[in-house]
Design an enzyme around this catalytic site. Sequence first.
Site, PDB file in Angstrom:
ATOM      1  N   SER A 128       5.010   5.048  -4.827  1.00  0.00           N
ATOM      2  CA  SER A 128       4.369   3.784  -5.181  1.00  0.00           C
ATOM      3  C   SER A 128       4.441   2.784  -4.051  1.00  0.00           C
ATOM      4  O   SER A 128       5.378   2.796  -3.256  1.00  0.00           O
ATOM      5  CB  SER A 128       5.039   3.176  -6.416  1.00  0.00           C
ATOM      6  N   LYS A 182       7.077   8.219 -12.406  1.00  0.00           N
ATOM      7  CA  LYS A 182       6.010   7.470 -11.735  1.00  0.00           C
ATOM      8  C   LYS A 182       4.924   7.071 -12.736  1.00  0.00           C
ATOM      9  O   LYS A 182       4.364   5.969 -12.685  1.00  0.00           O
ATOM     10  CB  LYS A 182       5.397   8.289 -10.598  1.00  0.00           C
ATOM     11  N   HIS A 185       6.181   4.181 -14.562  1.00  0.00           N
ATOM     12  CA  HIS A 185       6.074   3.034 -13.639  1.00  0.00           C
ATOM     13  C   HIS A 185       4.670   2.438 -13.741  1.00  0.00           C
ATOM     14  O   HIS A 185       4.497   1.228 -13.845  1.00  0.00           O
ATOM     15  CB  HIS A 185       6.368   3.483 -12.202  1.00  0.00           C
ATOM     16  N   ASN A 186       3.673   3.299 -13.708  1.00  0.00           N
ATOM     17  CA  ASN A 186       2.299   2.798 -13.765  1.00  0.00           C
ATOM     18  C   ASN A 186       1.982   2.162 -15.117  1.00  0.00           C
ATOM     19  O   ASN A 186       1.263   1.174 -15.188  1.00  0.00           O
ATOM     20  CB  ASN A 186       1.310   3.923 -13.455  1.00  0.00           C
ATOM     21  N   GLU A 189       3.372  -1.099 -14.966  1.00  0.00           N
ATOM     22  CA  GLU A 189       2.492  -1.857 -14.056  1.00  0.00           C
ATOM     23  C   GLU A 189       1.290  -2.419 -14.832  1.00  0.00           C
ATOM     24  O   GLU A 189       0.935  -3.594 -14.692  1.00  0.00           O
ATOM     25  CB  GLU A 189       2.043  -0.901 -12.933  1.00  0.00           C
TER      26      GLU A 189
HETATM   27  C1  6PG Z   1       1.270   2.464  -7.111  1.00  0.00           C
HETATM   28  C2  6PG Z   1       0.064   2.387  -8.027  1.00  0.00           C
HETATM   29  C3  6PG Z   1      -0.961   3.411  -7.715  1.00  0.00           C
HETATM   30  C4  6PG Z   1      -2.118   3.405  -8.684  1.00  0.00           C
HETATM   31  C5  6PG Z   1      -2.981   2.217  -8.583  1.00  0.00           C
HETATM   32  C6  6PG Z   1      -4.300   2.319  -9.340  1.00  0.00           C
HETATM   33  O1  6PG Z   1       2.343   2.609  -7.676  1.00  0.00           O
HETATM   34  O2  6PG Z   1       1.149   2.349  -5.893  1.00  0.00           O
HETATM   35  O3  6PG Z   1       0.499   2.588  -9.325  1.00  0.00           O
HETATM   36  O4  6PG Z   1      -0.322   4.651  -7.747  1.00  0.00           O
HETATM   37  O5  6PG Z   1      -2.892   4.510  -8.443  1.00  0.00           O
HETATM   38  O6  6PG Z   1      -2.287   1.093  -9.007  1.00  0.00           O
HETATM   39  O7  6PG Z   1      -4.147   2.464 -10.694  1.00  0.00           O
HETATM   40  P1  6PG Z   1      -5.372   2.187 -11.671  1.00  0.00           P
HETATM   41  O8  6PG Z   1      -6.622   2.453 -10.910  1.00  0.00           O
HETATM   42  O9  6PG Z   1      -5.213   3.124 -12.807  1.00  0.00           O
HETATM   43  O10 6PG Z   1      -5.261   0.750 -12.060  1.00  0.00           O
END
Ligand code: 6PG
Length: 480
Positions: A128, A182, A185-186, A189
Amino acid sequence: AVANIGVVGLAVMGSNLARNLASREGNRVAVYNRTFARTALLLEEHPEAKFVGSESIDDFVASLTTPRTALIMVQAGAGTDAVINELAARFEPGDIIVDGGNALFTDTIRREKALSANGIHFVGAGISGGEEGALKGPSIMPGGSVESYKTLGPILASIAAIAEGEPCVTHVGTDGAGHFVKMIHNGIEYADMQLIAEAYDILRQAGRFSPAEIADIFTQWNTGELESYLIEITAEILKQVDAKTGKPLVDVILDEAGSKGTGVWTVQTALDLGVPVSGIAEAVFARSLSSQTAQRAGSHTLPADATLWNITDKEAFVEDVRRALYASKIVAYAQGFDAIRAGAKQYNWTIDLGAVSKIWRGGCIIRAQFLNRIADAYATDANLLSLLHDTYFTEAVSRSLASWRTVVAHSALAGIPVPAFGSSLSYYDGLRAPRLPAAVVQGQRDFFGAHTYKRSDMPGIFHTLWSGDRTEIDAVPSTH
Ligand code: 6PG
């Protein structure tokens, strides 16, 4: 053979990771891309990296010292399988293949099983931090075998972000554990982003602040307990003025949120595990709703019957929103960590939740001061069932509760959609409630389907003869 590590797939993430690796003492980096032009360009643009470039996969494999270690950075899905197969056909027992993309953890489990049968280590590693993180220091979440981590660990530690003196990488657990973490994590996010967006919306619609003023408010918040990368960049975005129209950029960006799927995976997985990640789910659904252009088209015909949110003390209002955001954020993280705990149990991983919170302190998208509080909570009690049970978080929520309720209730009255704020508060009240109306649901299930229920005052399984004389009988648990 001269390179101790190779990178396959030289799009921006791959080439930035390759450059990061090459900049560290002791590394010599081999690079390979399906179309050689991209490899040639990278070699030309970055002679300082002393990359070992290959035109063929055979030469690439030959350029690696043993145990061979290759990091794959290609689009998740079928492309990944193709590259893995090409490498696996040439690798020997003991060699290591790392998938650094956003693969679905069940694919990683499958791939690890297939490759380990041939003695090859397959490591699914969540990475990430976006493009900049890849170049300057990401947060890395590797799974795979303990043995492979002996070779891989020091290499990954050399390129990871540093938080409080520690590299943001840990061996998360075996096979798909890294990609699972991960994925969560997303999911977090997504929730974090949606919550910040809702806070913005309330400040804008109810508080009548301009985007620039909200940027200042966020910059101020960023000096306190909400300090985080996402708050910081949101302030930057809100400050941005569109060169074409002179309007705030946020007012000209089309309000339809996209996604690449990891948030959806988080929710699908949590549904299977039976973990209520409601805040994360609302964040995913909020993106879906925003993109339902056809359904939104007639929005003006839907009545609002909203009442004005009469704000007399703007400073107190802003503080209420800040507290509501903080409490909702705590819920999002509590739900995410709950999902990791449940996933670890389901898939037989030993995941140190404290270690996970530590590697998220730097490099990744959700990096924040706040992760230190989570690390403290797991240091106090490694088996904590919910972050909300930790004294620090219980007290933080308690300080915010009145504001949280005020903001959610007033938003509802004013007609401002706050799915993530609202569902987080309901989740909290659900956990808190001594009795839930689930008893009614159990009664309904027993009524129409004889699905039986348990009693709170005695052991056993019961059924009421609803269509008969309504007496209660001992029910033999049904086997179908
Ligand atoms: C990271 C992000 C990354 C992710 C983007 C796009 O940890 O660097 O999570 O891996 O791919 O944030 O995610 P979306 O297109 O689904 O919003």
